[in-house]
Design an enzyme around this catalytic site. Sequence first.
Site, PDB file in Angstrom:
ATOM      1  N   LYS A 106       0.854  -1.191   0.000  1.00  0.00           N
ATOM      2  CA  LYS A 106       0.000   0.000   0.000  1.00  0.00           C
ATOM      3  C   LYS A 106       0.881   1.230   0.000  1.00  0.00           C
ATOM      4  CE  LYS A 106      -4.519   0.556   0.393  1.00  0.00           C
ATOM      5  NZ  LYS A 106      -5.461  -0.410  -0.061  1.00  0.00           N
ATOM      6  N   ASP A 146      -6.744   4.199  -4.904  1.00  0.00           N
ATOM      7  CA  ASP A 146      -7.327   3.952  -3.583  1.00  0.00           C
ATOM      8  C   ASP A 146      -8.072   5.246  -3.226  1.00  0.00           C
ATOM      9  OD1 ASP A 146      -6.691   1.640  -1.344  1.00  0.00           O
ATOM     10  OD2 ASP A 146      -7.183   3.535  -0.403  1.00  0.00           O
TER      11      ASP A 146
HETATM   12  N1  GLU Z   1      -7.168   0.039  -3.460  1.00  0.00           N
HETATM   13  C1  GLU Z   1      -7.937  -1.126  -3.738  1.00  0.00           C
HETATM   14  C2  GLU Z   1      -8.013  -2.001  -2.504  1.00  0.00           C
HETATM   15  O1  GLU Z   1      -7.884  -1.568  -1.391  1.00  0.00           O
HETATM   16  C3  GLU Z   1      -7.491  -1.849  -4.989  1.00  0.00           C
HETATM   17  C4  GLU Z   1      -6.078  -2.336  -4.980  1.00  0.00           C
HETATM   18  C5  GLU Z   1      -5.569  -2.823  -6.350  1.00  0.00           C
HETATM   19  O2  GLU Z   1      -6.332  -2.847  -7.287  1.00  0.00           O
HETATM   20  O3  GLU Z   1      -4.392  -3.157  -6.379  1.00  0.00           O
HETATM   21  O4  GLU Z   1      -8.299  -3.170  -2.603  1.00  0.00           O
END
Ligand code: GLU
Length: 427
Positions: A106, A146
């Site tokens: 993240k 995100d």
């Molecule tokens: N931000 C999204 C999540 O928390 C998607 C993450 C992604 O597609 O890598 O799942």
Amino acid sequence: MGKSYNPYEIAQEQFDGVAEKLNLDDATRQLLRQPIRENHFLIPVKMDDGSTKVFNGYRIQHNDAKGPAKGGTRFDPLETVDTIRALSMWMTWKCSVVDIPLGGGKGGIVCDPRELSPREQEQLCRGWVRQISQNLGPVTDVPAPDVATNAQHMLWMLDEYEPIHGGRYPGFITGKPVGMGGSLGRTEATGFGVVYVLREALERLNIDIKNTTACIQGCGNVAQYAARLYSELGGKIVSMSSWSHNDKQAFTYRLPEGIDVDSLIDITDTYGCINREMAEKLGLEILPGEAWIEQDVDILIPAALENQITAENAEKISQQVKIIAEAANGPTTPDADEIINQRDIFVIPDFLANAGGVTCSYFEQVQNNMNYYWEKDEVIEKLEIKMTSAFNSVYELAREKDLTMRDAAYVIAVKRVAEAVKSRGWV
Ligand code: GLU
């Protein structure tokens, strides 16, 4: 002032409980209860007024035993390193529970995008990539959107990454615009995924979706597509809450006859905010922001941020509520979880419920690797299969071993990652 919750401590507490259930050895516990790699850095940006502002940026990789680290990068003025640590951990479990060959990561930048012009946002995205570019890539760590980041931000990041690495690498990042390496269906994927697992849960509980009502906390991308599909399947959204930027506070909007989701989405800005006066014009009843949790509905869908259902407000959940589908990451604190479990409310845990986004990101990468793009129907069909089969595995285990849905999801996800680190010879 209420009790403050640290998401990283919560993520570790949840993990420790499962590690105990799985009887994991000490080294595996140590390896999986914290991120494997962390990057903290500064991003100087030349602002439009000629001044220079310095922003804090992060990219944290929790684990990459099952594949490249994967997860979004968010813009949030209240971001903390512990929140990103927790979110990176939850990404590992999320990819594992839907069984896609990716790890967890993240990223984040401490900033309020509303206070930034598009040019400043672009500089921030490019600056973030420059600071971390050597540690990101299609086979190492793959970012995505995100909270408060979107396809345009992803494209700026890609455009900064490619010249540094001397080529076209569409698989470096997901959630790109369609036509620029993005996948059809990616925008809808997280919200749709929430409804696919909700539909499965309703079926198991013998409830006809057409006879149900729901309240959604939040009105961002995930909330919007969950609301759309749920209404399309015959459910009635009676309440949605969102932040009103003008009033600097959240409100809950209610219409017992059912909200026309499209007209509400029409007045929502790109950050998922609704101006209260505009909602009033739609004839919606205006309640305080925190009232979303006490609505008399069958289904609650927290689709905003972490720590929204706590021991302080869990008691306010209406007796009518049968299912909580956690569309946000980490919306429920462990002390609230206990109250909810005692009440026998069926919880679809966050890293299962909202796994549709990353599942579609995985499909996006597959398409990038082939340089061949699927029709939307094909993407959505694959998404539905992945989500329902993950739900089924978790549901079966929960029944068989008499576990909560959260514990069952954790057992499946952690077990797979623990096996991966063991078979690689890491522990
Ligand atoms: N931000 C999204 C999540 O928390 C998607 C993450 C992604 O597609 O890598 O799942």
